[in-house]
Motif scaffolding. Structure first.
Motif, mmCIF file in Angstrom:
data_model
loop_
_atom_site.group_PDB
_atom_site.id
_atom_site.type_symbol
_atom_site.label_atom_id
_atom_site.label_comp_id
_atom_site.label_asym_id
_atom_site.label_seq_id
_atom_site.Cartn_x
_atom_site.Cartn_y
_atom_site.Cartn_z
ATOM 1 N N ALA A 171 9.978 12.010 4.256
ATOM 2 C CA ALA A 171 8.727 11.360 3.862
ATOM 3 C C ALA A 171 8.770 10.934 2.400
ATOM 4 C CB ALA A 171 7.547 12.301 4.110
ATOM 5 N N ALA A 172 9.286 11.814 1.539
ATOM 6 C CA ALA A 172 9.362 11.487 0.118
ATOM 7 C C ALA A 172 10.310 10.330 -0.151
ATOM 8 C CB ALA A 172 9.808 12.725 -0.668
ATOM 9 N N ASP A 173 11.251 10.111 0.753
ATOM 10 C CA ASP A 173 12.230 9.033 0.596
ATOM 11 C C ASP A 173 11.722 7.705 1.152
ATOM 12 O OD1 ASP A 173 14.849 8.252 -0.288
ATOM 13 O OD2 ASP A 173 15.504 8.188 1.785
ATOM 14 N N CYS A 174 10.533 7.717 1.736
ATOM 15 C CA CYS A 174 9.975 6.507 2.347
ATOM 16 C C CYS A 174 9.374 5.595 1.278
ATOM 17 C CB CYS A 174 8.900 6.895 3.366
ATOM 18 S SG CYS A 174 8.058 5.486 4.126
ATOM 19 N N ALA A 175 9.706 4.314 1.333
ATOM 20 C CA ALA A 175 9.243 3.368 0.318
ATOM 21 C C ALA A 175 7.733 3.156 0.348
ATOM 22 C CB ALA A 175 9.953 2.020 0.521
ATOM 23 N N LEU A 207 12.987 13.003 11.393
ATOM 24 C CA LEU A 207 12.244 11.914 10.761
ATOM 25 C C LEU A 207 13.143 10.999 9.936
ATOM 26 C CD1 LEU A 207 9.400 10.715 10.239
ATOM 27 C CD2 LEU A 207 9.269 12.197 8.218
ATOM 28 N N ARG A 208 12.960 9.686 10.124
ATOM 29 C CA ARG A 208 13.678 8.664 9.365
ATOM 30 C C ARG A 208 12.688 7.926 8.472
ATOM 31 N NH1 ARG A 208 16.941 11.369 11.465
ATOM 32 N NH2 ARG A 208 18.698 10.767 12.802
ATOM 33 N N ALA A 209 13.051 7.768 7.207
ATOM 34 C CA ALA A 209 12.152 7.142 6.239
ATOM 35 C C ALA A 209 11.774 5.717 6.655
ATOM 36 C CB ALA A 209 12.785 7.147 4.852
ATOM 37 N N ARG A 210 12.740 4.952 7.162
ATOM 38 C CA ARG A 210 12.455 3.562 7.535
ATOM 39 C C ARG A 210 11.507 3.481 8.719
ATOM 40 N NH1 ARG A 210 18.327 0.406 6.995
ATOM 41 N NH2 ARG A 210 18.552 0.692 4.730
ATOM 42 N N GLU A 211 11.632 4.409 9.657
ATOM 43 C CA GLU A 211 10.720 4.410 10.797
ATOM 44 C C GLU A 211 9.318 4.808 10.359
ATOM 45 O OE1 GLU A 211 12.234 6.512 14.186
ATOM 46 O OE2 GLU A 211 14.212 5.583 14.028
ATOM 47 N N LEU A 212 9.218 5.768 9.459
ATOM 48 C CA LEU A 212 7.920 6.139 8.917
ATOM 49 C C LEU A 212 7.297 4.963 8.178
ATOM 50 C CD1 LEU A 212 5.706 8.186 8.239
ATOM 51 C CD2 LEU A 212 7.127 8.959 6.313
ATOM 52 N N GLN A 213 8.096 4.218 7.452
ATOM 53 C CA GLN A 213 7.591 3.046 6.745
ATOM 54 C C GLN A 213 6.993 2.032 7.719
ATOM 55 O OE1 GLN A 213 10.387 1.184 4.094
ATOM 56 N NE2 GLN A 213 9.063 -0.552 3.654
ATOM 57 N N ARG A 214 7.649 1.816 8.860
ATOM 58 C CA ARG A 214 7.119 0.872 9.842
ATOM 59 C C ARG A 214 5.768 1.340 10.378
ATOM 60 N NH1 ARG A 214 12.626 0.170 11.393
ATOM 61 N NH2 ARG A 214 12.491 1.659 13.113
ATOM 62 N N VAL A 215 5.655 2.635 10.622
ATOM 63 C CA VAL A 215 4.387 3.174 11.114
ATOM 64 C C VAL A 215 3.284 2.978 10.078
ATOM 65 C CG1 VAL A 215 3.177 5.274 11.794
ATOM 66 C CG2 VAL A 215 5.480 4.832 12.655
ATOM 67 N N MET A 254 0.845 -1.193 0.000
ATOM 68 C CA MET A 254 0.000 0.000 0.000
ATOM 69 C C MET A 254 0.884 1.247 0.000
ATOM 70 S SD MET A 254 -2.962 1.122 2.746
ATOM 71 C CE MET A 254 -3.926 -0.369 2.465
ATOM 72 N N LEU A 255 0.659 2.133 -0.963
ATOM 73 C CA LEU A 255 1.420 3.377 -1.049
ATOM 74 C C LEU A 255 0.537 4.546 -0.613
ATOM 75 C CD1 LEU A 255 3.361 2.910 -4.414
ATOM 76 C CD2 LEU A 255 4.186 2.577 -2.075
ATOM 77 N N TRP A 256 1.067 5.354 0.269
ATOM 78 C CA TRP A 256 0.290 6.398 0.928
ATOM 79 C C TRP A 256 0.545 7.775 0.335
ATOM 80 C CZ3 TRP A 256 -2.897 5.526 5.277
ATOM 81 C CH2 TRP A 256 -2.884 4.223 5.761
ATOM 82 N N THR A 257 -0.487 8.613 0.411
ATOM 83 C CA THR A 257 -0.332 10.043 0.188
ATOM 84 C C THR A 257 -0.315 10.713 1.554
ATOM 85 O OG1 THR A 257 -1.396 10.093 -1.982
ATOM 86 C CG2 THR A 257 -1.392 12.137 -0.723
ATOM 87 N N LEU A 258 0.729 11.476 1.804
ATOM 88 C CA LEU A 258 0.842 12.179 3.075
ATOM 89 C C LEU A 258 0.408 13.629 2.906
ATOM 90 C CD1 LEU A 258 4.246 10.878 4.474
ATOM 91 C CD2 LEU A 258 1.971 9.870 4.647
ATOM 92 N N VAL A 259 -0.367 14.102 3.846
ATOM 93 C CA VAL A 259 -0.796 15.499 3.859
ATOM 94 C C VAL A 259 -0.067 16.200 4.998
ATOM 95 C CG1 VAL A 259 -2.734 17.086 4.075
ATOM 96 C CG2 VAL A 259 -3.058 14.878 2.934
ATOM 97 N N VAL A 260 0.712 17.208 4.652
ATOM 98 C CA VAL A 260 1.532 17.928 5.626
ATOM 99 C C VAL A 260 1.058 19.381 5.686
ATOM 100 C CG1 VAL A 260 3.867 18.654 6.240
ATOM 101 C CG2 VAL A 260 3.496 16.424 5.143
ATOM 102 N N PRO A 261 0.511 19.817 6.812
ATOM 103 C CA PRO A 261 0.041 21.205 6.928
ATOM 104 C C PRO A 261 1.132 22.108 7.464
ATOM 105 C CG PRO A 261 -0.624 19.977 8.871
ATOM 106 C CD PRO A 261 0.201 19.023 8.017
#
Length: 275
Positions: A42-46, A110-118, A1-8
């Motif tokens: 975030a953009a670097d997160c798989a 922020l780390r891309a790999r940690e964001l991926q786990r979340v 599943m590939l996500w769209t992130l919304v950053v305000p």
């Protein structure tokens, strides 16, 4: 599943107001640097397809678009949750079944790999959220396809999101996704985790003392990539130091690039930053 992130992101002139007593005139620049490091990671997160930034600030919009984000104006202009709903609607325009997650803009470590786990945890639930490091707020709220985002940020948002039926993500080793920055103490904690390059330039990076003269209170440090950078007496005094031994780990802030780079302050790891 590939996500769209919304950053305000608020206009930089009013963003990160709680940092004002410590950061002074650096505050708008720090707010932008935090957002740049957040968006870049975030953009670097798989697990991320794209990043939508909701902001009315032209400087921030241009800088974040340069990192690959889609920038949309905050047309509701009705606060954080309205901006997030607007961004989610933009991501799902035309009825696209896109998984959407709201992500705080102040995650400089922020780390891309940690964001991926979340996000992998989030993909198992309809709506889910990650509490912040303080345990009262929220840094990420996710909604899988077919589920509305329903953001409830502000104040005790952890309790609000939990009461709304969202699943609380309790993944381990995701500190960088939880470490938002509102105060000088938060920033020091983020620096210990290791912030991204934009925040490091303004808020301080780690280095090793290389040379030091007690007579002139000047010398040089080695960046972690081996680059030597000089410091003068003003930079030494700004960090509240009395002595410095070659080989000590220090925290520094620099200005300039290449051969013109110089240290603005340096201090020991255990000392507070003159943010």
């Amino acid at each position: 599943m590939l996500w769209t992130l919304v950053v305000p992101l608020k206009p930089l002139a009013v963003a990160k107001s709680r940092l004002a007593p410590a950061a002074g005139g650096l505050r708008p620049g720090l707010a932008l640097a935090f957002a740049q490091d957040t968006v870049a990671a975030a953009a670097d997160c798989a697990a991320v397809r794209d990043v939508v930034v909701v902001t009315d600030d032209p400087e921030a919009g241009a800088a974040l678009a340069a990192l690959g984000a889609e920038v949309v104006p905050d047309e509701p202009a009705a606060g954080l949750n309205a901006a997030l709903r607007h961004g989610a609607r933009r991501a799902r325009a035309g009825g696209r079944p896109v998984p959407v997650a709201a992500l705080s803009a102040d995650l400089p470590a922020l780390r891309a790999r940690e964001l991926q786990r979340v996000l992998e945890h989030a993909s198992k639930h309809g709506r889910s959220f990650l509490p912040d490091a303080a345990g009262t707020g929220t840094t990420l709220l996710a909604a899988s396809p077919g589920h509305a985002l329903r953001p409830l940020f502000g104040g005790a948002s952890r309790a609000a999101h939990r009461a709304s039926g969202a699943h609380e993500i309790t993944a381990a080793d995701v500190d960088s996704v939880r470490r938002d920055v509102d105060t000088a103490e938060d920033l020091r904690a983020a620096l210990l985790l290791g912030v991204g390059p934009h925040s490091a330039t303004l808020a301080g990076m780690q280095a090793t003392a290389y040379t030091y003269s007690s007579e002139t209170r000047s010398g040089s440090v080695l960046l972690d990539d081996g680059t030597p950078v000089p410091f003068d007496a003003a930079a030494f005094d700004a960090g509240g130091l009395r002595l410095l031994r070659p080989g000590q780990r220090v925290r520094i802030r620099t200005e300039g690039e290449g051969g013109d780079r110089r240290v603005v302050f340096l201090t020991l790891q255990t000392f507070p930053d003159p943010v």
